[in-house]
Design an enzyme around this catalytic site. Structure first.
Site, PDB file in Angstrom:
ATOM      1  N   TYR A  57      -1.558  34.199  29.009  1.00  0.00           N
ATOM      2  CA  TYR A  57      -2.303  34.119  30.493  1.00  0.00           C
ATOM      3  C   TYR A  57      -1.066  33.909  31.639  1.00  0.00           C
ATOM      4  O   TYR A  57      -0.372  33.043  31.166  1.00  0.00           O
ATOM      5  CB  TYR A  57      -3.406  33.349  30.783  1.00  0.00           C
ATOM      6  CG  TYR A  57      -3.093  31.739  30.774  1.00  0.00           C
ATOM      7  CD1 TYR A  57      -2.973  31.117  32.108  1.00  0.00           C
ATOM      8  CD2 TYR A  57      -3.059  30.916  29.571  1.00  0.00           C
ATOM      9  CE1 TYR A  57      -2.535  29.961  32.008  1.00  0.00           C
ATOM     10  CE2 TYR A  57      -2.498  29.643  29.727  1.00  0.00           C
ATOM     11  CZ  TYR A  57      -2.267  29.129  30.990  1.00  0.00           C
ATOM     12  OH  TYR A  57      -1.911  27.776  31.260  1.00  0.00           O
ATOM     13  N   PHE A  67       1.140  29.869  39.481  1.00  0.00           N
ATOM     14  CA  PHE A  67       1.067  28.317  39.302  1.00  0.00           C
ATOM     15  C   PHE A  67       1.115  27.855  37.995  1.00  0.00           C
ATOM     16  O   PHE A  67       1.127  26.681  37.611  1.00  0.00           O
ATOM     17  CB  PHE A  67      -0.266  27.899  39.842  1.00  0.00           C
ATOM     18  CG  PHE A  67      -1.681  28.432  39.430  1.00  0.00           C
ATOM     19  CD1 PHE A  67      -2.178  28.026  38.325  1.00  0.00           C
ATOM     20  CD2 PHE A  67      -2.328  29.490  40.061  1.00  0.00           C
ATOM     21  CE1 PHE A  67      -3.490  28.487  37.824  1.00  0.00           C
ATOM     22  CE2 PHE A  67      -3.809  29.919  39.564  1.00  0.00           C
ATOM     23  CZ  PHE A  67      -4.034  29.726  38.214  1.00  0.00           C
ATOM     24  N   ASP A  68       0.869  29.002  36.846  1.00  0.00           N
ATOM     25  CA  ASP A  68       0.885  28.763  35.683  1.00  0.00           C
ATOM     26  C   ASP A  68       1.037  29.721  34.815  1.00  0.00           C
ATOM     27  O   ASP A  68       0.469  30.837  34.979  1.00  0.00           O
ATOM     28  CB  ASP A  68      -0.568  27.643  34.987  1.00  0.00           C
ATOM     29  CG  ASP A  68      -0.324  27.013  33.879  1.00  0.00           C
ATOM     30  OD1 ASP A  68       0.829  27.072  33.331  1.00  0.00           O
ATOM     31  OD2 ASP A  68      -1.220  26.734  33.165  1.00  0.00           O
ATOM     32  N   ILE A  87     -11.237  26.401  32.644  1.00  0.00           N
ATOM     33  CA  ILE A  87     -12.328  26.400  33.746  1.00  0.00           C
ATOM     34  C   ILE A  87     -13.252  27.341  33.391  1.00  0.00           C
ATOM     35  O   ILE A  87     -13.153  28.204  32.410  1.00  0.00           O
ATOM     36  CB  ILE A  87     -11.456  26.988  34.894  1.00  0.00           C
ATOM     37  CG1 ILE A  87     -10.868  28.358  34.787  1.00  0.00           C
ATOM     38  CG2 ILE A  87     -10.245  25.945  35.803  1.00  0.00           C
ATOM     39  CD1 ILE A  87     -10.210  29.138  36.108  1.00  0.00           C
ATOM     40  N   TYR A 113     -11.450  25.840  40.420  1.00  0.00           N
ATOM     41  CA  TYR A 113     -11.280  24.241  40.649  1.00  0.00           C
ATOM     42  C   TYR A 113     -11.962  23.808  41.694  1.00  0.00           C
ATOM     43  O   TYR A 113     -12.134  22.677  42.145  1.00  0.00           O
ATOM     44  CB  TYR A 113      -9.847  24.021  40.732  1.00  0.00           C
ATOM     45  CG  TYR A 113      -9.091  24.187  39.634  1.00  0.00           C
ATOM     46  CD1 TYR A 113      -8.834  23.302  38.495  1.00  0.00           C
ATOM     47  CD2 TYR A 113      -8.424  25.407  39.303  1.00  0.00           C
ATOM     48  CE1 TYR A 113      -8.365  23.500  37.219  1.00  0.00           C
ATOM     49  CE2 TYR A 113      -7.536  25.573  38.109  1.00  0.00           C
ATOM     50  CZ  TYR A 113      -7.441  24.632  37.029  1.00  0.00           C
ATOM     51  OH  TYR A 113      -6.760  24.515  35.991  1.00  0.00           O
ATOM     52  N   PHE A 130      -6.153  35.550  37.228  1.00  0.00           N
ATOM     53  CA  PHE A 130      -5.517  35.543  36.057  1.00  0.00           C
ATOM     54  C   PHE A 130      -5.395  36.897  35.439  1.00  0.00           C
ATOM     55  O   PHE A 130      -6.290  37.825  35.380  1.00  0.00           O
ATOM     56  CB  PHE A 130      -6.460  34.548  35.039  1.00  0.00           C
ATOM     57  CG  PHE A 130      -6.567  33.411  35.427  1.00  0.00           C
ATOM     58  CD1 PHE A 130      -5.671  32.139  35.122  1.00  0.00           C
ATOM     59  CD2 PHE A 130      -7.526  32.886  36.415  1.00  0.00           C
ATOM     60  CE1 PHE A 130      -5.769  31.179  35.283  1.00  0.00           C
ATOM     61  CE2 PHE A 130      -7.687  31.611  36.731  1.00  0.00           C
ATOM     62  CZ  PHE A 130      -6.758  30.700  36.283  1.00  0.00           C
TER      63      PHE A 130
END
Length: 464
Positions: A57, A67-68, A87, A113, A130
């Site tokens: 992902y 961010f990731d 999440i 979040y 995502f």
């Protein structure tokens, strides 16, 4: 001039992409998670609650800031679906995917979040996007040996699960619960049973053991290896052959939870232990050794931590524990779990160092493990306790023969080994001598060449 159809998804704003192409995948259809498929997956199954899934992902904010990413770590991300390990938006989105599928997910804050965010990378009330690729998924393994695998179709209520001794009400029907061998349906019925005693109702051990992981209202698929199904004998009444894998779909409608061990007083524990001992003997005689193990283990769990009681009660407790652990050792002998035989016999010997049965069964287990010297020591201890034990005399003789055979094999192995070493040394020696002879010839030729060169120089000739 390009149109939306001509542009790639990455060139368009997330809002436009998901508004035009996205579908709502949330169970209550509140637009909390929208999905756009970039690459179709394989036709077939989708992951279920509790499955172990592996994904790649990349997560971004709506402004495109990453961010990731598991891709950056060059390692797939693995988690159990529907267990709150990621999440909510990812749990929902991945559950809608097929193996090999690549999709984009747009998650509202309440599915990401929320109002807190995840500072410093994710601000409060952030909508996230995502890109996810579903690499693989497989069911949740419930036993250390991989004999029971569960896949949850419908999540149950709350957190309570049936424990040993609970009375459960399970629905077997063509719609909600079925027993299958391959593609063939062999069992379909309503049934209730006591957890730990499902064999009485013809329900295999794997279903019984899975009960302790289920919640009320849960519907799951259970995949059972033969050990947890009908074993090496099969089940003639259902036309199930030996060593057959089984699949059960089980819905737990309701259960009455049994008292936990700490809730029982000593009298209740002793009464239950007497019943479990009787039940274990019944299962053992029927050849249901794993079911018998469950009963004897219950006795140990109830009584092994009982202290501070009167002398007579303590003796009763010890007698129950001795019987339970001796019988566990016998069951494990039948199941060829020899390390567990030794472990249970050791516990008996700690309580009663001259227990003839424990010493003998430990010797049997060690003999099966080819620990001949240790086994012989155990059988000799049996004879110290009871010199007339003819079986122990016979086992000592067997151990002595095995030890002699072992020594003879060792002698042959070492003799062959030394013979090979000697042959190798002889060959190596011949090689050295041959190289020495060759070297001598070369040295002699070299000396002749030097002499000829000198003579030539004396006559003013060049060497050939």
């Amino acid at each position: 001039m390009t149109t939306d159809k001509d542009q790639s998804m990455d060139d368009q704003s997330p809002a436009v992409v998901f508004a035009v192409k996205g579908i709502d995948v949330t169970p209550n259809k509140d637009e909390g998670v929208r999905k756009v498929v970039k690459k179709q997956g394989e036709d077939g199954d989708r992951p279920m609650i509790g499955d172990k899934v592996a994904v790649h992902y990349t997560g971004k904010l709506l402004n495109g800031k990453k961010f990731d990413s598991s891709m950056d770590r060059k390692k797939p991300f693995i988690f159990n679906l529907g267990k709150g390990q990621v999440i909510k938006g990812l749990d929902i989105g991945v559950s809608s995917m097929q193996r090999g599928e690549v999709c984009m997910l747009l998650c509202k804050p309440e599915y990401a979040y929320g109002s807190a965010g995840c500072l410093p990378k994710i601000p409060p009330n952030a909508m996230l996007q995502f890109e996810v690729e579903l690499l693989s998924f497989k069911g949740e393994v419930l036993t250390d040996d991989g004999g029971i695998t569960r896949r949850i179709k419908v999540k149950g209520e709350g957190y309570n699960s049936p424990n040993d001794g609970s009375t459960v009400h399970v629905l077997y029907s063509t719609v909600h619960l079925e027993g299958r061998c391959g593609e063939r349906l062999f069992d379909s019925r309503n049934v209730h049973f006591i957890v730990g005693e499902s064999e009485d109702m013809g329900v295999p051990l794997g279903v019984d053991r899975a009960m302790e992981k289920m919640q009320k209202g849960e519907c799951c698929m259970l995949y059972l290896k033969p050990k947890y199904g009908f074993g090496k004998d099969g089940r003639a009444q259902h036309k199930i052959g030996p060593n057959s894998d089984l699949m059960y779909e089980v819905t737990l409608n309701d259960f009455e939870k049994a008292k936990e061990s700490w809730e029982l007083d000593l009298k209740e524990k002793l009464d239950l232990s007497a019943r479990a001992k009787q039940k274990g003997t019944q299962y053992f005689k029927a050849g249901c050794f794993l079911q018998a193990v469950v009963q004897y283990q219950r006795i140990v769990s109830w009584l092994e931590m009982e202290f501070g009681v009167g002398k007579e009660q303590q003796q009763t407790i010890q007698n129950f524990l001795l019987v339970a652990q001796l019988n566990l050792a016998m069951c494990y002998l039948r199941l060829r779990e020899y390390a567990l035989v030794v472990e249970n016999c050791n516990k008996v010997i700690e309580l009663d160092g001259k227990n003839e049965k424990a010493l003998y069964r430990r010797g049997e287990a060690r003999l099966f493990r080819n620990e001949f010297s240790l086994a012989m020591s155990d059988f000799k201890l049996v004879l110290q306790v009871n010199p007339s034990n003819r079986a122990a005399h016979g086992q000592v003789s067997i151990c002595q023969c095995k030890i002699r055979e072992h020594h003879e094999r060792d002698k042959k192995i070492y003799a062959n080994m030394f013979q090979k070493f000697a042959e190798h040394d002889v060959k190596a020696g011949k090689g050295k001598r041959r190289r020495g002879e060759d070297s001598g010839v070369m040295n002699e030729n070299h000396q002749v060449a030097i002499k000829r060169r000198r003579r030539s120089q004396d006559h003013g000739q060049d060497c050939p």
